[in-house]
Design an enzyme around this catalytic site. Structure first.
Site, PDB file in Angstrom:
ATOM      1  N   ALA A  11       0.831  -1.216   0.000  1.00  0.00           N
ATOM      2  CA  ALA A  11       0.000   0.000   0.000  1.00  0.00           C
ATOM      3  C   ALA A  11       0.862   1.263   0.000  1.00  0.00           C
ATOM      4  O   ALA A  11       0.491   2.281   0.567  1.00  0.00           O
ATOM      5  CB  ALA A  11      -0.916  -0.012   1.223  1.00  0.00           C
ATOM      6  N   GLY A 144      -0.716  -7.782 -15.446  1.00  0.00           N
ATOM      7  CA  GLY A 144       0.326  -8.632 -15.996  1.00  0.00           C
ATOM      8  C   GLY A 144      -0.292  -9.860 -16.636  1.00  0.00           C
ATOM      9  O   GLY A 144      -1.297 -10.389 -16.149  1.00  0.00           O
ATOM     10  N   ASN A 230      -7.067   1.175 -10.362  1.00  0.00           N
ATOM     11  CA  ASN A 230      -5.933   2.018 -10.739  1.00  0.00           C
ATOM     12  C   ASN A 230      -6.320   3.415 -11.196  1.00  0.00           C
ATOM     13  O   ASN A 230      -5.451   4.248 -11.434  1.00  0.00           O
ATOM     14  CB  ASN A 230      -5.136   1.331 -11.846  1.00  0.00           C
ATOM     15  CG  ASN A 230      -4.605   0.000 -11.357  1.00  0.00           C
ATOM     16  OD1 ASN A 230      -3.775  -0.047 -10.465  1.00  0.00           O
ATOM     17  ND2 ASN A 230      -5.133  -1.082 -11.892  1.00  0.00           N
ATOM     18  N   LYS A 354     -31.421  21.217  14.551  1.00  0.00           N
ATOM     19  CA  LYS A 354     -30.024  20.924  14.920  1.00  0.00           C
ATOM     20  C   LYS A 354     -29.915  20.765  16.423  1.00  0.00           C
ATOM     21  O   LYS A 354     -30.490  21.582  17.160  1.00  0.00           O
ATOM     22  CB  LYS A 354     -29.176  22.149  14.587  1.00  0.00           C
ATOM     23  CG  LYS A 354     -28.307  22.041  13.397  1.00  0.00           C
ATOM     24  CD  LYS A 354     -27.427  23.264  13.359  1.00  0.00           C
ATOM     25  CE  LYS A 354     -26.727  23.381  12.043  1.00  0.00           C
ATOM     26  NZ  LYS A 354     -25.973  24.620  11.978  1.00  0.00           N
ATOM     27  N   HIS A 366     -43.841  23.647   9.058  1.00  0.00           N
ATOM     28  CA  HIS A 366     -43.471  24.496   7.918  1.00  0.00           C
ATOM     29  C   HIS A 366     -42.394  25.515   8.263  1.00  0.00           C
ATOM     30  O   HIS A 366     -42.504  26.213   9.271  1.00  0.00           O
ATOM     31  CB  HIS A 366     -44.680  25.289   7.397  1.00  0.00           C
ATOM     32  CG  HIS A 366     -45.996  24.619   7.587  1.00  0.00           C
ATOM     33  ND1 HIS A 366     -46.562  23.826   6.619  1.00  0.00           N
ATOM     34  CD2 HIS A 366     -46.855  24.606   8.637  1.00  0.00           C
ATOM     35  CE1 HIS A 366     -47.726  23.365   7.070  1.00  0.00           C
ATOM     36  NE2 HIS A 366     -47.921  23.815   8.287  1.00  0.00           N
TER      37      HIS A 366
HETATM   38  C1  UD1 Z   1       0.270  -5.320 -10.323  1.00  0.00           C
HETATM   39  C2  UD1 Z   1       1.065  -6.486 -10.904  1.00  0.00           C
HETATM   40  C3  UD1 Z   1       0.327  -7.015 -12.138  1.00  0.00           C
HETATM   41  C4  UD1 Z   1      -1.064  -7.433 -11.756  1.00  0.00           C
HETATM   42  C5  UD1 Z   1      -1.804  -6.276 -11.082  1.00  0.00           C
HETATM   43  C6  UD1 Z   1      -3.121  -6.753 -10.520  1.00  0.00           C
HETATM   44  C7  UD1 Z   1       3.404  -5.988 -10.423  1.00  0.00           C
HETATM   45  C8  UD1 Z   1       4.692  -5.530 -10.994  1.00  0.00           C
HETATM   46  N1  UD1 Z   1       2.383  -6.051 -11.284  1.00  0.00           N
HETATM   47  O1  UD1 Z   1       0.289  -4.316 -11.301  1.00  0.00           O
HETATM   48  O2  UD1 Z   1       1.019  -8.128 -12.678  1.00  0.00           O
HETATM   49  O3  UD1 Z   1      -1.776  -7.866 -12.894  1.00  0.00           O
HETATM   50  O4  UD1 Z   1      -1.028  -5.749  -9.982  1.00  0.00           O
HETATM   51  O5  UD1 Z   1      -3.888  -5.674 -10.043  1.00  0.00           O
HETATM   52  O6  UD1 Z   1       3.321  -6.294  -9.258  1.00  0.00           O
HETATM   53  N2  UD1 Z   1       3.018  -0.638  -4.457  1.00  0.00           N
HETATM   54  C9  UD1 Z   1       3.895  -0.423  -3.422  1.00  0.00           C
HETATM   55  N3  UD1 Z   1       5.139   0.021  -3.712  1.00  0.00           N
HETATM   56  C10 UD1 Z   1       5.579   0.255  -4.962  1.00  0.00           C
HETATM   57  C11 UD1 Z   1       4.671   0.011  -6.030  1.00  0.00           C
HETATM   58  C12 UD1 Z   1       3.400  -0.438  -5.736  1.00  0.00           C
HETATM   59  O7  UD1 Z   1       3.545  -0.628  -2.260  1.00  0.00           O
HETATM   60  O8  UD1 Z   1       6.728   0.658  -5.120  1.00  0.00           O
HETATM   61  C13 UD1 Z   1       1.653  -1.099  -4.138  1.00  0.00           C
HETATM   62  C14 UD1 Z   1       0.545  -0.173  -4.646  1.00  0.00           C
HETATM   63  O9  UD1 Z   1       0.195   0.786  -3.671  1.00  0.00           O
HETATM   64  C15 UD1 Z   1      -0.594  -1.135  -4.948  1.00  0.00           C
HETATM   65  C16 UD1 Z   1       0.110  -2.458  -5.221  1.00  0.00           C
HETATM   66  O10 UD1 Z   1       1.444  -2.334  -4.773  1.00  0.00           O
HETATM   67  O11 UD1 Z   1      -1.453  -1.311  -3.835  1.00  0.00           O
HETATM   68  C17 UD1 Z   1       0.133  -2.778  -6.729  1.00  0.00           C
HETATM   69  O12 UD1 Z   1       0.742  -1.714  -7.404  1.00  0.00           O
HETATM   70  P1  UD1 Z   1       0.187  -1.177  -8.771  1.00  0.00           P
HETATM   71  O13 UD1 Z   1       1.064  -0.066  -9.210  1.00  0.00           O
HETATM   72  O14 UD1 Z   1      -1.268  -0.920  -8.657  1.00  0.00           O
HETATM   73  O15 UD1 Z   1       0.491  -2.446  -9.684  1.00  0.00           O
HETATM   74  P2  UD1 Z   1      -0.185  -2.798 -11.052  1.00  0.00           P
HETATM   75  O16 UD1 Z   1       0.454  -2.003 -12.129  1.00  0.00           O
HETATM   76  O17 UD1 Z   1      -1.635  -2.756 -10.914  1.00  0.00           O
HETATM   77 CA    CA Z   2      -3.044  -2.138  -9.329  1.00  0.00          CA
END
Ligand code: UD1
Ligand code: CA
Length: 484
Positions: A11, A144, A230, A354, A366
């Protein structure tokens, strides 16, 4: 109970595609912050949970801590270099034999899916297990792709780098994995930076495991369950799914929705059977509606309780309020800030209430403002009554005891008490105590000037008299009002 399993939730990411300053993880879906869907799910599975925070970590931590106290553990990823880097930052928290890793942006995942993955992971003695879903939409640019090579090796290729045929590779990586601790510890360092994005992809762990001929297993989940959020379009789609589930649930419990697709219902709301919910109604978190209530179109109820058989007419705002049974509210009423409307009371159109109590069977039907008012039972509040509760600095209470009758267009200057069964005359300004059974008259006496209006109409009135009513010009030919 999923034995020997802990969870690490990612997160820390920046939420760039949202194009807002705020991290997506605290965006609300059906009234609840996105990250809490994951942490509550893991709590329901009794799983020790670590959340990797980074971007706006104070905000994310605050939301989680408010819900879970100190039960969730945090680690910080100061700079965001990708999902593998996030897990590396949590390395000191690897305790259990198996580690569930999941993205924090997946609010629709169910406990059964996690349990299914765990069961298969354990029964197949796998090193890495992960969830896949079918998605043949080539615009699925955030997912992915699972690619199986001719030599049977498998890998996940991020959509950005994927240049194969989407139709041949319809399976996407959901972003939920179970990995054995020993394998994770030994290999998390092995993941290399992606040259194009300069990020470390955790998904490369699949290729590493595959190259080492480690047992890898997958389960398939419905795409709608594993949607990642996203951007605002995906958030909207997820909220639509979640809200539809909630509405269907309440339909199955005897609630009638006139236009279900236009109703907003949050999580953690309860609705009694026989209740009718009109078009465009919002029922927000913390609200509980009794049986056989009517909530008409475009009203919003937040953090409030309605007893049985309450009617809320259209366009009302009810917040932090309790409404007793058979009470009627609205249309266009605004009731907030710890107000109680007792049973059978009526709060009518264009009435604001309130921080007040309105007793049983009392009526304010009213155009009225009641602030800091303590109103007993069987009280009648005439149209246009205003409690003057604020003296510019402090707020004061207006007390109206049982059976009192407030005439129309009264101003009640607080602090003031109107005792039992007292009357106040229409148009009064009440500034001091009105004793039991008394009639209070607080207004200027009326004067009638015989024939005055007729003289004005014929234009023969003297100038000084005309200026008295302030409506007539000095020109003798000017009529009082055109067309009359
Ligand atoms: C990721 C997966 C992808 C998958 C998808 C599913 C990777 C490289 N790719 O892509 O294969 O299909 O989720 O939804 O994992 N986060 C961190 N630190 C970072 C980057 C991200 O904590 O440096 C956290 C984000 O806050 C998020 C989660 O990791 O909660 C996933 O990151 P996000 O950038 O949404 O990955 P996707 O591109 O969706
Ligand atoms: Ca994601």
């Amino acid at each position: 109970m999923l034995r020997n399993l802990q969870a690490i939730v990612l997160a820390a990411g920046k939420s760039t595609p949202f194009n807002t300053d705020k991290t997506k993880l605290v965006e609300k879906i059906c009234g609840q912050e996105m990250i809490l869907y994951t942490t509550r799910l893991l709590e329901s599975l009794c799983m020790p949970t670590t959340v990797v925070v980074g971007h706006q970590k104070e905000l994310v931590q605050e939301v989680i801590t408010k819900k879970h106290g100190d039960k969730v553990h945090f680690v910080t990823q100061e700079e965001q270099h990708g999902t593998a880097h996030a897990i590396l930052c949590a390395r000191d928290s690897f305790n259990e034999e198996h580690i569930l890793i999941m993205n924090g942006d997946m609010p629709l995942v169910s406990g059964e899916i996690i349990e299914k993955l765990y069961t298969k992971h354990m029964s197949t003695n796998s090193t890495v297990s992960f969830i896949v879903a079918h998605n043949d939409d080539p615009s699925g640019r955030f997912y992915g792709r699972v690619v199986q090579q001719e030599n049977n090796k498998i890998m996940i290729v991020e959509a950005k780098e994927f240049n194969g045929d989407f139709n041949d590779h319809c399976f996407i990586n959901a972003g939920i994995y179970i990995v054995t601790k020993s394998f994770l510890q030994a290999n998390i360092d092995e993941i290399e930076k992606d040259e194009t994005s300069k990020q470390f992809y955790f998904t490369d762990i699949i290729k590493i495991a595959s190259d080492q001929n480690q047992p890898i297993t997958t389960i398939q989940a419905p795409f709608d369950r594993i949607r990642g959020i996203n951007n605002f379009q995906e958030l909207w789609a997820a909220e639509h799914i979640k809200r539809s589930e909630l509405i269907k649930y309440w339909m199955d419990h005897g609630v009638r929705f006139s236009v279900a697709q236009n109703v907003h219902i949050d999580l953690d709301v309860t609705i009694g059977s026989g209740t009718y919910i009109g078009c465009g109604v919002h029922i927000q978190r913390g609200s509980s509606l009794g049986k056989n209530c009517f909530v008409h179109e475009f009203s919003a109820i937040e953090n409030s309780t309605l007893a049985d058989s309450v009617t809320i007419y259209s366009h009302c705002i009810v917040k932090d309020t309790h409404i007793g049974s058979y009470a009627k509210v609205g249309p266009f009423a605004h009731i907030t800030e710890n107000t109680t409307i007792q049973a059978h009371a009526v709060v009518g159109n264009f009435v604001e209430v309130k921080r007040s109590v309105i007793g049983a069977y009392s009526k304010a039907k009213h155009l009225t403002y009641l602030g800091d008012a303590d109103i007993g039972a069987n009280v009648n509040i005439g149209a246009g009554t205003i409690t003057c509760n604020h003296d510019g600095k402090n707020k004061h209470t207006t007390t109206i005891k049982d059976g009192a009758y407030i005439g129309s267009n009264n101003t009640l200057v607080a602090p003031v008490t109107i005792d039992e069964n007292a009357f106040t005359a229409a148009g009064s300004t009440i500034t001091s105590f009105v004793p039991k059974d008394a009639l209070a008259i607080g207004r200027a006496r009326q004067i009638n000037k015989d024939g005055y209006a007729a003289k004005l109409r014929t234009g023969k009135q003297e100038q000084e008299d005309a200026s008295f009513i302030g409506a007539v010009k000095t020109n003798k030919d000017t009529k009082l009002s055109e067309g009359t």
